[in-house]
Design an enzyme around this catalytic site. Structure first.
Site, PDB file in Angstrom:
ATOM      1  N   ALA A 105      20.258 -19.146 -13.189  1.00  8.19           N
ATOM      2  CA  ALA A 105      20.964 -17.877 -13.350  1.00  8.19           C
ATOM      3  C   ALA A 105      21.626 -17.455 -12.049  1.00  8.19           C
ATOM      4  O   ALA A 105      21.138 -17.762 -10.963  1.00  8.19           O
ATOM      5  CB  ALA A 105      19.994 -16.788 -13.813  1.00  8.19           C
ATOM      6  N   SER A 106      22.741 -16.752 -12.179  1.00 10.11           N
ATOM      7  CA  SER A 106      23.488 -16.258 -11.021  1.00 10.11           C
ATOM      8  C   SER A 106      23.804 -17.428 -10.086  1.00 10.11           C
ATOM      9  O   SER A 106      24.445 -18.381 -10.497  1.00 10.11           O
ATOM     10  CB  SER A 106      22.685 -15.153 -10.320  1.00 10.11           C
ATOM     11  OG  SER A 106      23.494 -14.443  -9.414  1.00 10.11           O
TER      12      SER A 106
END
Length: 291
Positions: A105-106
């Site tokens: 994620a990110s």
């Protein structure tokens, strides 16, 4: 002469023993992304540069596999690692396959798009294509304790968003401008790497929302569901050898957040609170994704 001898030896080996089994270099990218080694499990350009180089220079390697388990962190370090992997992949003409484990994620997803293809588990957490900044305000707390804040600067914006002063609307607006610029860069990287594979509404995709592996396939953020062993055996045959690039084991001091070169017992004790704070911060970053 040395090259000729090496070529002759390889020819003899193939004649008597057949073609060697395909080999895939496995690079593990686990932890929060950030420079300085603040966290117990930390990914930065400095910490993984040697492993990346080793993966792409391994003799007879057919591909490089990225095993990713990261909730994100520094966009700069993520972009630097992405660029280094892509540069070496192009230079060596070696395909890269990325595999998301619990979370990519990110900044963790930014690492994943270094792969020519991305795979995940159905329950993996993928996406979070956005930018976040968080902190605390302590002004009321120090006033209650009777503490006077003294701060001296040259430059009117030098103390922007200082945690011990009142929040200013213009400071928040400036932070938003910076975040939007970083977000646009992140979106461009995703569009450039994923191209026509992206599906659905870009607003949803780039909103910072996270998706399960199954949802990510439908959106084109990843290419399919599967684990590294299965995908690599299907791609290169059942005899494929997965060679994990070894990482340096952290010393006890680094686990406690002690700085290199600080050999005094008093200095070590002073650094322990910093290590504990970093450990709590690391735990909170993972907790954002229920992990």
């Amino acid at each position: 002469m040395i090259k000729k001898i090496g070529s002759f030896c390889r020819t003899v080996r193939r004649t008597f023993f057949g073609e060697p089994a395909p080999k895939v270099a496995v690079l593990r990218l686990y932890g929060v992304i950030g420079a300085g080694g603040r966290f117990k499990q930390n990914i930065s350009m400095a910490s993984v540069a040697g492993q990346i180089e080793q993966a792409f220079t391994m003799g007879g390697v057919s591909a490089v596999a990225l095993m990713i388990n990261s909730p994100g962190g520094s966009p700069v370090q993520s972009a630097l690692i992405l660029q280094r992997i892509r540069d070496l992949a192009k230079e060596k003409d070696i395909p890269v396959l990325a595999f998301a484990e619990d979370v990519a994620a990110s900044g963790g997803y930014m690492l994943a798009i270094a792969g020519d293809e991305i795979y995940a588990n159905e329950s993996s957490i993928v996406g979070s294509i956005g930018v976040v900044s968080s902190g605390f305000g302590f002004k009321a707390a120090i006033e209650k304790l009777g503490i006077e804040r003294r701060l001296y600067t040259a430059g009117e914006s030098k103390a922007m968003l200082d945690a011990f002063q009142d929040e200013k609307a213009e400071d928040v607006a400036r932070l938003k401008e910076i975040q939007l610029e970083i977000h646009e860069h992140f979106k461009k990287l995703v569009r450039d790497r994923r191209g026509k594979r992206l599906k659905g509404l870009r607003g949803k995709m780039f909103s910072g929302e996270v998706f399960t592996g199954g949802e990510a396939v439908k959106l084109g953020l990843i290419d399919g569901i599967g684990d590294a062993r299965t995908i690599l055996r299907d791609r290169f045959g059942k005899s494929v050898k997965m060679r994990v690039i070894a990482e340096k084991k952290p010393r006890l001091g680094s686990l406690l957040g002690l700085r290199a070169g600080n050999t005094s017992s008093l200095g070590a004790l002073e650094d322990i609170p910093g290590g504990l704070i970093a450990a709590i911060e690391e735990r909170l970053i993972w907790n954002r994704f229920g992990l």
